[in-house]
Design a protein around this motif. Sequence first.
Motif, PDB file in Angstrom:
ATOM      1  N   GLN A  80       0.811  -1.213   0.000  1.00  0.00           N
ATOM      2  CA  GLN A  80       0.000   0.000   0.000  1.00  0.00           C
ATOM      3  C   GLN A  80       0.849   1.269   0.000  1.00  0.00           C
ATOM      4  O   GLN A  80       0.355   2.350  -0.315  1.00  0.00           O
ATOM      5  CB  GLN A  80      -0.926   0.013   1.200  1.00  0.00           C
ATOM      6  N   LEU A  81       2.118   1.121   0.358  1.00  0.00           N
ATOM      7  CA  LEU A  81       3.005   2.287   0.380  1.00  0.00           C
ATOM      8  C   LEU A  81       3.014   2.983  -0.982  1.00  0.00           C
ATOM      9  O   LEU A  81       3.179   4.203  -1.069  1.00  0.00           O
ATOM     10  CB  LEU A  81       4.422   1.829   0.747  1.00  0.00           C
ATOM     11  N   TYR A  82       2.847   2.205  -2.047  1.00  0.00           N
ATOM     12  CA  TYR A  82       2.960   2.760  -3.391  1.00  0.00           C
ATOM     13  C   TYR A  82       1.628   3.286  -3.941  1.00  0.00           C
ATOM     14  O   TYR A  82       1.577   3.703  -5.092  1.00  0.00           O
ATOM     15  CB  TYR A  82       3.522   1.706  -4.344  1.00  0.00           C
ATOM     16  N   THR A  85       2.014   6.911  -4.734  1.00  0.00           N
ATOM     17  CA  THR A  85       2.785   7.100  -5.970  1.00  0.00           C
ATOM     18  C   THR A  85       1.917   6.889  -7.201  1.00  0.00           C
ATOM     19  O   THR A  85       1.960   7.680  -8.156  1.00  0.00           O
ATOM     20  CB  THR A  85       3.962   6.100  -6.009  1.00  0.00           C
ATOM     21  N   THR A 180       1.717   7.043   5.327  1.00  0.00           N
ATOM     22  CA  THR A 180       2.082   6.091   4.264  1.00  0.00           C
ATOM     23  C   THR A 180       1.796   6.670   2.891  1.00  0.00           C
ATOM     24  O   THR A 180       2.609   6.541   1.965  1.00  0.00           O
ATOM     25  CB  THR A 180       1.288   4.781   4.454  1.00  0.00           C
ATOM     26  N   PHE A 181       0.634   7.320   2.733  1.00  0.00           N
ATOM     27  CA  PHE A 181       0.250   7.898   1.438  1.00  0.00           C
ATOM     28  C   PHE A 181       1.258   8.974   1.016  1.00  0.00           C
ATOM     29  O   PHE A 181       1.733   8.980  -0.132  1.00  0.00           O
ATOM     30  CB  PHE A 181      -1.154   8.502   1.557  1.00  0.00           C
ATOM     31  N   GLU A 183       4.370   9.492   2.106  1.00  0.00           N
ATOM     32  CA  GLU A 183       5.706   8.932   1.856  1.00  0.00           C
ATOM     33  C   GLU A 183       5.775   8.270   0.484  1.00  0.00           C
ATOM     34  O   GLU A 183       6.795   8.351  -0.204  1.00  0.00           O
ATOM     35  CB  GLU A 183       6.057   7.919   2.948  1.00  0.00           C
ATOM     36  N   GLY A 184       4.685   7.601   0.082  1.00  0.00           N
ATOM     37  CA  GLY A 184       4.648   6.995  -1.243  1.00  0.00           C
ATOM     38  C   GLY A 184       4.731   8.039  -2.351  1.00  0.00           C
ATOM     39  O   GLY A 184       5.403   7.831  -3.368  1.00  0.00           O
ATOM     40  N   MET A 187       8.344   9.441  -2.473  1.00  0.00           N
ATOM     41  CA  MET A 187       9.374   8.475  -2.840  1.00  0.00           C
ATOM     42  C   MET A 187       9.740   8.549  -4.326  1.00  0.00           C
ATOM     43  O   MET A 187      10.902   8.433  -4.693  1.00  0.00           O
ATOM     44  CB  MET A 187       8.886   7.062  -2.480  1.00  0.00           C
TER      45      MET A 187
END
Length: 258
Positions: A80-82, A85, A180-181, A183-184, A187
């Motif tokens: 889900q981190l991505y 992105t 998390t959203f 940071e994605g 990144m």
Amino acid sequence: MLAGLGRVALTLVGETGAAGILFWRSVRAMRFAPRSVALIAEQMRRTGIESLPLVVITAVFTGGVTAVQAAYQLKEFIPQLYLGTAIYKSVVIELGPVLTALVVGGRVGASIAAELGTMRVTEQIDAMEAMAIDPVRYLAMPRLLAALVMLPALTVFADALAIGGGFLVANVSLGVSPKTFIEGMKMFFAAQDVYGGLIKAFVFGGIIALMGTAAGLRARGGAVGVGMAATRAVVTTCVLILISDYVLATVLFRIIFR
């Protein structure tokens, strides 16, 4: 079916040729832009400010749908981190510029064609030409400059709203935390993604103004002709936006920004 495709292709070629000639005449008329500030500002209001409600609705739901579909399609392949992105890149590179242009093109292109078409069939433009007043300077050039400025501005606004909509859906409905959203998104952030989207919006703005103006100035045959001009403007604008989107994506992301 082939006959229909042929008619559409001929219409597209004819309207694009007329728009190309109009573009060159509008560029030559831009030396008078400092004297036409009021006309340009009025067209910027019509193109940008009056399109905001439509852009807001489109952008928010585009972001939400992108979040849901990205989560569904990618859940078995990436964490889900991505998700942030995927939403950021989809919106900034493609969905923001293209959907904003299609929505604004439908509204503004038809409006320009109907307004100028009515002026043509009621001989107001003929009267301007008889008085040695250049219709390109007073009608086409202000609309072209306004669209070139306002489409990128509307796209930035739509990008922000769509990412916000995606963030909200990801957080509330899909259980992705704000940290998390974000940071994605950070990144894989690349400035050329933003530049590419804005270049697309700039080109789309020119297409909307030129196709609407060209169709309006060529209108003939009373109310029926005005309606046909508005239809031609919307159809050719949408088709050219999608074709130019492919060309720009190839040039920008496979040659220039690779």
